[in-house]
Write a protein that holds these residues in place. Structure first.
Motif, short mmCIF file in Angstrom:
data_model
loop_
_atom_site.label_atom_id
_atom_site.label_comp_id
_atom_site.label_asym_id
_atom_site.label_seq_id
_atom_site.Cartn_x
_atom_site.Cartn_y
_atom_site.Cartn_z
N ASP A 79 -8.25 10.18 7.58
CA ASP A 79 -7.85 9.10 6.69
C ASP A 79 -7.02 9.71 5.57
O ASP A 79 -7.22 10.87 5.21
N TYR A 80 -6.11 8.92 5.01
CA TYR A 80 -5.21 9.40 3.97
C TYR A 80 -5.21 8.43 2.79
O TYR A 80 -5.33 7.23 2.98
N THR A 81 -5.09 8.99 1.60
CA THR A 81 -4.95 8.19 0.39
C THR A 81 -3.51 8.25 -0.06
O THR A 81 -2.88 9.31 -0.04
N ILE A 82 -3.00 7.12 -0.48
CA ILE A 82 -1.64 7.06 -1.03
C ILE A 82 -1.75 7.46 -2.50
O ILE A 82 -2.40 6.77 -3.29
N ILE A 83 -1.16 8.61 -2.85
CA ILE A 83 -1.32 9.12 -4.21
C ILE A 83 -0.09 8.89 -5.09
O ILE A 83 -0.19 9.03 -6.31
N GLU A 84 1.05 8.55 -4.47
CA GLU A 84 2.25 8.34 -5.27
C GLU A 84 3.24 7.50 -4.49
O GLU A 84 3.30 7.56 -3.26
N ALA A 85 4.01 6.70 -5.21
CA ALA A 85 5.10 5.92 -4.62
C ALA A 85 6.34 6.18 -5.45
O ALA A 85 6.33 6.01 -6.66
N ASN A 86 7.39 6.62 -4.77
CA ASN A 86 8.66 6.88 -5.43
C ASN A 86 9.73 6.18 -4.61
O ASN A 86 10.16 6.69 -3.58
N LYS B 48 -5.51 4.86 7.74
CA LYS B 48 -5.93 5.70 8.85
C LYS B 48 -4.73 6.49 9.38
O LYS B 48 -3.62 5.98 9.42
N GLY B 49 -4.98 7.71 9.79
CA GLY B 49 -3.93 8.53 10.37
C GLY B 49 -3.31 7.89 11.60
O GLY B 49 -2.13 8.06 11.88
N SER B 50 -4.11 7.12 12.32
CA SER B 50 -3.62 6.45 13.53
C SER B 50 -2.61 5.36 13.21
O SER B 50 -1.89 4.91 14.10
N GLU B 51 -2.54 4.92 11.95
CA GLU B 51 -1.59 3.88 11.54
C GLU B 51 -0.25 4.46 11.10
O GLU B 51 0.68 3.72 10.82
N ILE B 52 -0.16 5.78 11.05
CA ILE B 52 1.07 6.44 10.62
C ILE B 52 1.95 6.67 11.86
O ILE B 52 1.50 7.25 12.85
N LEU B 53 3.18 6.21 11.79
CA LEU B 53 4.10 6.32 12.92
C LEU B 53 4.87 7.63 12.80
O LEU B 53 5.95 7.69 12.22
N THR B 54 4.30 8.68 13.37
CA THR B 54 4.87 10.02 13.20
C THR B 54 6.24 10.17 13.86
O THR B 54 7.08 10.93 13.38
N GLU B 55 6.49 9.45 14.95
CA GLU B 55 7.78 9.57 15.64
C GLU B 55 8.94 9.07 14.78
O GLU B 55 10.03 9.62 14.80
N SER B 56 8.69 8.01 14.03
CA SER B 56 9.75 7.43 13.20
C SER B 56 9.68 7.89 11.75
O SER B 56 10.60 7.63 10.97
N GLY B 57 8.56 8.53 11.35
CA GLY B 57 8.40 8.96 9.97
C GLY B 57 8.09 7.81 9.02
O GLY B 57 8.37 7.89 7.83
N LEU B 58 7.49 6.75 9.57
CA LEU B 58 7.19 5.56 8.77
C LEU B 58 5.70 5.26 8.79
O LEU B 58 4.98 5.65 9.71
N VAL B 59 5.28 4.52 7.78
CA VAL B 59 3.92 3.99 7.72
C VAL B 59 4.03 2.55 7.20
O VAL B 59 4.83 2.26 6.32
N ILE C 207 9.35 5.89 -0.67
CA ILE C 207 8.65 7.05 -0.12
C ILE C 207 7.25 7.13 -0.72
O ILE C 207 7.09 7.13 -1.93
N LEU C 208 6.27 7.18 0.16
CA LEU C 208 4.88 7.31 -0.27
C LEU C 208 4.40 8.74 -0.03
O LEU C 208 4.72 9.34 1.00
N THR C 209 3.65 9.25 -0.97
CA THR C 209 3.03 10.58 -0.80
C THR C 209 1.58 10.35 -0.39
O THR C 209 0.84 9.63 -1.07
N LEU C 210 1.21 10.95 0.73
CA LEU C 210 -0.14 10.79 1.28
C LEU C 210 -0.92 12.09 1.14
O LEU C 210 -0.37 13.18 1.27
N GLU C 211 -2.22 11.93 0.90
CA GLU C 211 -3.11 13.08 0.78
C GLU C 211 -4.28 12.86 1.73
O GLU C 211 -4.90 11.81 1.71
N PRO C 212 -4.57 13.86 2.58
CA PRO C 212 -5.71 13.69 3.50
C PRO C 212 -7.03 13.64 2.74
O PRO C 212 -7.20 14.33 1.75
N LEU C 213 -7.94 12.82 3.24
CA LEU C 213 -9.28 12.73 2.67
C LEU C 213 -10.18 13.70 3.43
O LEU C 213 -10.61 13.42 4.54
N LYS C 214 -10.43 14.82 2.87
CA LYS C 214 -11.33 15.80 3.51
C LYS C 214 -12.20 16.43 2.48
O LYS C 214 -11.90 16.57 1.38
#
Length: 74
Positions: A57-64, A24-35, A67-74
């Motif tokens: 909501d976001y899907t995790i599409i890659e892990a490097n 969920k987008g609400s679980e992403i800590l935008t102030e710190s840049g962490l999830v 660092i996780l790459t997130l893609e919005p579900l729309k």
């Protein structure tokens, strides 16, 4: 045997357990840049370059690495 070693090198915990999950987008800590995913904090980037929308909501599409790459579900 060499091909088997190469294919298992890329199988990280993140690729096995985290890529493909929805958060969920609400679980992403935008102030710190962490999830937090499974109690582990990762840095994240959005594949569309836009800001996080806490209503989406976001899907995790890659892990490097860490660092996780997130893609919005729309």
């Amino acid at each position: 045997m060499h091909l088997l070693q190469e294919s298992t090198k890329q199988e990280t915990f993140e690729n096995r357990q985290i890529v493909g999950q929805t958060i969920k987008g609400s679980e992403i800590l935008t102030e710190s840049g962490l999830v937090s995913v499974h109690g582990i904090y990762y840095r994240y980037i959005l594949n569309n370059g836009q800001a996080v929308d806490v209503q989406d909501d976001y899907t995790i599409i890659e892990a490097n690495g860490n660092i996780l790459t997130l893609e919005p579900l729309k």
